[in-house]
Design an enzyme around this catalytic site. Structure first.
Site, PDB file in Angstrom:
ATOM      1  N   ASP A 100       0.824  -1.204   0.000  1.00  0.00           N
ATOM      2  CA  ASP A 100       0.000   0.000   0.000  1.00  0.00           C
ATOM      3  C   ASP A 100       0.862   1.258   0.000  1.00  0.00           C
ATOM      4  O   ASP A 100       2.084   1.199   0.211  1.00  0.00           O
ATOM      5  CB  ASP A 100      -0.904   0.026   1.237  1.00  0.00           C
ATOM      6  N   TYR A 139       6.967  -9.909   7.009  1.00  0.00           N
ATOM      7  CA  TYR A 139       6.811  -8.464   7.161  1.00  0.00           C
ATOM      8  C   TYR A 139       7.251  -8.070   8.567  1.00  0.00           C
ATOM      9  O   TYR A 139       7.120  -8.852   9.516  1.00  0.00           O
ATOM     10  CB  TYR A 139       5.347  -8.049   6.987  1.00  0.00           C
TER      11      TYR A 139
END
Length: 255
Positions: free
Chosen positions: A51, A109
């Site tokens: 994003d 992540y």
């Protein structure tokens, strides 16, 4: 011929990975560089669609092109035409049948935040700031509930169109260290794949638990309700660390 790229970027000034009209995106910059460097138009496929504001230390991409440039030199050709906040770290000829998305086995992540009475200028681009100081042991205890195969429907932001919300989380590690006058926390999540905003929601819940909120993870798994969990954390603290495949693409150390 198919080539694989290992890329890294500071996502602060990008509108995410995926190309969009009238927006600066990672994919858009890579495709522009490919045309400049190789003289051909090539579609760059990424291992994940980060994003706006999300960073990457070791994202993997692939593209198809016919060129006489040696695979290892393509890295340097791209970098000549890329902006300073985006770089190709390594380039190789991809194995037969390789697809950077479908061939991925594990993704990791890391979400980073810091606790400080005063905003820290040198941390602001890559860390979120949190009021108070969460209890590390409470966060680690809650993190263990996330490991394994679960239906993570409650950990997904609205707007996702995935066929299934079942995912496997292999590990969730929470660590902290003192950096200057700030306490910096890192939440590292390794899984088979992730839903839209899943890691940022996980981070928000673990931080809330560390600050004294009653754990909502168990109820979220049972009900599938997003409302059981805490807020989604800002994009600035999230980094795509690395993607693992059946065989290491870029050597024993990906970065």
């Amino acid at each position: 011929m198919r080539f694989a790229l290992l890329i890294s970027y500071d996502g602060t000034d990008f509108s995410g990975f995926q190309i969009q009209p009238d927006c600066r995106t990672v994919q858009g910059e890579l495709e522009r560089a490919a045309e400049e460097a190789l003289g051909v138009r090539a579609k760059i496929c990424g291992s994940g669609r980060t994003d706006a504001g999300v960073h990457a230390r070791g994202q993997v991409c692939h593209f198809d092109a016919e060129t006489n440039i040696p695979a290892k030199k393509i890295k340097d050709c791209f970098n000549r035409f890329l902006p300073p906040d985006l770089r190709v770290l390594k380039s190789i000829r991809a194995p037969e049948g390789f697809d950077c998305t479908r061939s991925a086995k594990r993704k990791t992540y890391c979400y980073t935040f810091y606790c400080s009475e005063t905003e820290q200028p040198l941390l602001r681009r890559f860390c979120a700031r949190v009021s108070g100081k969460p209890d590390l042991s409470a966060m680690r205890e809650a993190a263990r509930l996330l490991e394994g195969e679960h239906d993570f429907k409650a950990f997904c932001a609205a707007g996702s169109s995935v066929k299934t919300s079942v995912r496997t989380v292999y590990s969730v590690r929470v660590d902290s260290e003192t950096v200057g006058t700030a306490e910096v926390f890192r939440i590292s999540v390794c899984g088979s794949g992730f839903l839209y905003n899943m890691v940022r929601i996980i981070a928000g819940e673990l931080i809330a638990v560390g600050c004294g909120k009653r754990e909502g993870i168990t109820a979220a798994f049972t009900s599938g309700r997003r409302g059981c969990l805490a807020k989604t954390m800002p994009a600035c603290g999230l980094v795509m660390e690395n993607i693992e495949y059946e065989v290491p693409l870029f050597g024993t150390e990906e970065i």
